[in-house]
Motif scaffolding. Structure first.
Motif, PDB file in Angstrom:
ATOM      1  N   LEU A   1       0.812  -1.218   0.000  1.00  0.00           N
ATOM      2  CA  LEU A   1       0.000   0.000   0.000  1.00  0.00           C
ATOM      3  C   LEU A   1       0.844   1.266   0.000  1.00  0.00           C
ATOM      4  N   HIS A   2       1.966   1.239   0.713  1.00  0.00           N
ATOM      5  CA  HIS A   2       2.805   2.434   0.738  1.00  0.00           C
ATOM      6  C   HIS A   2       3.471   2.655  -0.620  1.00  0.00           C
ATOM      7  N   LEU A   3       3.909   1.583  -1.250  1.00  0.00           N
ATOM      8  CA  LEU A   3       4.487   1.707  -2.586  1.00  0.00           C
ATOM      9  C   LEU A   3       3.425   2.156  -3.588  1.00  0.00           C
ATOM     10  N   ASP A   4       2.222   1.629  -3.451  1.00  0.00           N
ATOM     11  CA  ASP A   4       1.128   2.052  -4.321  1.00  0.00           C
ATOM     12  C   ASP A   4       0.826   3.538  -4.114  1.00  0.00           C
ATOM     13  N   GLY A   5       0.834   3.979  -2.844  1.00  0.00           N
ATOM     14  CA  GLY A   5       0.615   5.387  -2.557  1.00  0.00           C
ATOM     15  C   GLY A   5       1.703   6.264  -3.142  1.00  0.00           C
ATOM     16  N   LEU A   6       2.943   5.781  -3.094  1.00  0.00           N
ATOM     17  CA  LEU A   6       4.050   6.523  -3.690  1.00  0.00           C
ATOM     18  C   LEU A   6       3.849   6.685  -5.191  1.00  0.00           C
ATOM     19  N   ALA A   7       3.469   5.587  -5.849  1.00  0.00           N
ATOM     20  CA  ALA A   7       3.267   5.636  -7.300  1.00  0.00           C
ATOM     21  C   ALA A   7       2.105   6.559  -7.658  1.00  0.00           C
ATOM     22  N   ASP A   8       1.000   6.451  -6.917  1.00  0.00           N
ATOM     23  CA  ASP A   8      -0.156   7.303  -7.210  1.00  0.00           C
ATOM     24  C   ASP A   8       0.162   8.776  -6.979  1.00  0.00           C
ATOM     25  N   THR A   9       0.895   9.059  -5.914  1.00  0.00           N
ATOM     26  CA  THR A   9       1.266  10.449  -5.639  1.00  0.00           C
ATOM     27  C   THR A   9       2.184  10.984  -6.722  1.00  0.00           C
ATOM     28  N   ALA A  10       3.118  10.161  -7.184  1.00  0.00           N
ATOM     29  CA  ALA A  10       4.002  10.587  -8.270  1.00  0.00           C
ATOM     30  C   ALA A  10       3.202  10.888  -9.531  1.00  0.00           C
ATOM     31  N   ASP A  11       2.202  10.057  -9.818  1.00  0.00           N
ATOM     32  CA  ASP A  11       1.359  10.312 -10.992  1.00  0.00           C
ATOM     33  C   ASP A  11       0.567  11.602 -10.837  1.00  0.00           C
ATOM     34  N   GLY A  12       0.041  11.830  -9.613  1.00  0.00           N
ATOM     35  CA  GLY A  12      -0.720  13.055  -9.382  1.00  0.00           C
ATOM     36  C   GLY A  12       0.140  14.295  -9.488  1.00  0.00           C
ATOM     37  N   LEU A  13       1.322  14.240  -8.889  1.00  0.00           N
ATOM     38  CA  LEU A  13       2.216  15.400  -8.939  1.00  0.00           C
ATOM     39  C   LEU A  13       2.750  15.617 -10.348  1.00  0.00           C
ATOM     40  N   GLY A  14       3.048  14.528 -11.033  1.00  0.00           N
ATOM     41  CA  GLY A  14       3.623  14.647 -12.364  1.00  0.00           C
ATOM     42  C   GLY A  14       2.639  15.051 -13.438  1.00  0.00           C
ATOM     43  N   SER A  15       1.357  14.959 -13.142  1.00  0.00           N
ATOM     44  CA  SER A  15       0.344  15.246 -14.155  1.00  0.00           C
ATOM     45  C   SER A  15       0.259  16.725 -14.500  1.00  0.00           C
ATOM     46  N   ALA A  16       0.679  17.592 -13.570  1.00  0.00           N
ATOM     47  CA  ALA A  16       0.581  19.045 -13.758  1.00  0.00           C
ATOM     48  C   ALA A  16      -0.855  19.491 -13.983  1.00  0.00           C
ATOM     49  N   LYS A  17      -1.822  18.702 -13.497  1.00  0.00           N
ATOM     50  CA  LYS A  17      -3.233  19.041 -13.626  1.00  0.00           C
ATOM     51  C   LYS A  17      -3.706  19.797 -12.394  1.00  0.00           C
ATOM     52  N   PRO A  18      -4.867  20.467 -12.458  1.00  0.00           N
ATOM     53  CA  PRO A  18      -5.435  21.080 -11.261  1.00  0.00           C
ATOM     54  C   PRO A  18      -5.645  20.047 -10.164  1.00  0.00           C
ATOM     55  N   ALA A  19      -5.768  20.522  -8.928  1.00  0.00           N
ATOM     56  CA  ALA A  19      -5.823  19.623  -7.776  1.00  0.00           C
ATOM     57  C   ALA A  19      -6.910  18.568  -7.911  1.00  0.00           C
ATOM     58  N   ALA A  20      -8.118  18.956  -8.298  1.00  0.00           N
ATOM     59  CA  ALA A  20      -9.223  18.000  -8.384  1.00  0.00           C
ATOM     60  C   ALA A  20      -8.927  16.911  -9.409  1.00  0.00           C
TER      61      ALA A  20
END
Length: 268
Positions: free
Chosen positions: A90-109
């Motif tokens: 779960l922690h590795l999955d959270g790391l990957a998901d957070t990296a995708d969210g941060l890397g997307s450069a999309k608005p917060a929502a």
């Protein structure tokens, strides 16, 4: 995890806190008896205890493989694999998901929606690859120096990872969205209590490093401080970027702190 039990107004016991910590941060068969803000507060105070158990298991497997005649690399893989197994990744999955969210450069929502998707994007894959490579590389270096070096690193990095979660649960850190573990633990700890837990955990890790001499105590204490510092930088960025924390962000904080602690222990 099964459906959370109803909240209670009674003061949580130490057992309630330990059950919350182990039930939410590990896959060990612990039944969470309370799911409310008071229990979450006690649970996040107890998070480093769960980390110590995970770290001891990782240390035991790595040291056992080495003592049975394996090379440092196999022992390193064993110590890196145990935390992933005991958290069901779960922690590795959270790391990957957070990296995708941060890397997307999309608005917060939109970024939060990306993080909720079940697949892993390129930013997540690349981040996981380098983090796991770094962890295995450090363990291999330390086990090559002796089983005690690798075993202590496994213990200290796991404790540092959960101390980062304790600090991230302090008052003033908001949840990015309602629901989930992030909303359950966001802001539950007083700032003073979170800082005291971080200081206590750092001193205990330094004490463990005494097994390698006075310089070992200093080295392990500094590794924890560096781990907490890197996690706080990521936390601040995530709060600015997403508006708060989520369960994925907590996973990313844990892996960031664990990896930073290991890297510092490999230096010098």
């Amino acid at each position: 995890m099964s459906t959370p039990p109803p909240p209670s107004s009674a003061r949580p016991t130490l057992q309630d806190g330990l059950r919350f910590a182990f039930g939410t941060l590990t896959v060990l068969p612990v039944h969470v008896t309370r799911w409310d803000r008071q229990a979450a507060r006690a649970g996040m105070r107890s998070a480093p205890v769960a980390g110590a158990v995970v770290g001891l298991c990782a240390a035991a497997l790595g040291a056992l493989l080495l003592l049975l005649g394996s090379g440092p690399l196999l022992a390193a893989v064993g110590s890196a694999a145990v935390p992933a197994a005991l958290t069901r990744g779960l922690h590795l999955d959270g790391l990957a998901d957070t990296a995708d969210g941060l890397g997307s450069a999309k608005p917060a929502a939109t970024a939060l929606d990306i993080m909720k998707q079940s697949d892993i994007g390129p930013f997540g894959v690349i981040t996981l690859l380098f983090v796991l490579l770094a962890q295995v590389a450090v363990y291999a270096q330390l086990y090559a120096a002796g089983w005690a070096h690798g075993a202590l690193a496994a213990l200290v990095s796991a404790v540092a990872a959960r101390l980062a979660l304790t600090l991230a649960s302090r008052a003033g850190v908001p949840a990015a969205r309602p629901g989930g573990l992030g909303a359950a633990v966001a802001g539950v700890l007083p700032v003073r209590g979170a800082l005291l837990a971080a200081l206590t955990g750092t001193l205990l890790c330094a004490a463990a490093g005494l097994a390698l001499g006075p310089s070992g105590a200093l080295h392990h204490g500094l590794a924890v401080l560096a781990a907490l510092g890197s996690a706080q930088l990521l936390l601040a960025h995530c709060v600015r970027r997403f508006g708060g924390v989520t369960g994925d962000v907590f996973g990313a904080l844990a892996e960031t702190a664990a990896t930073t602690a290991l890297v510092v222990l490999a230096l010098g």
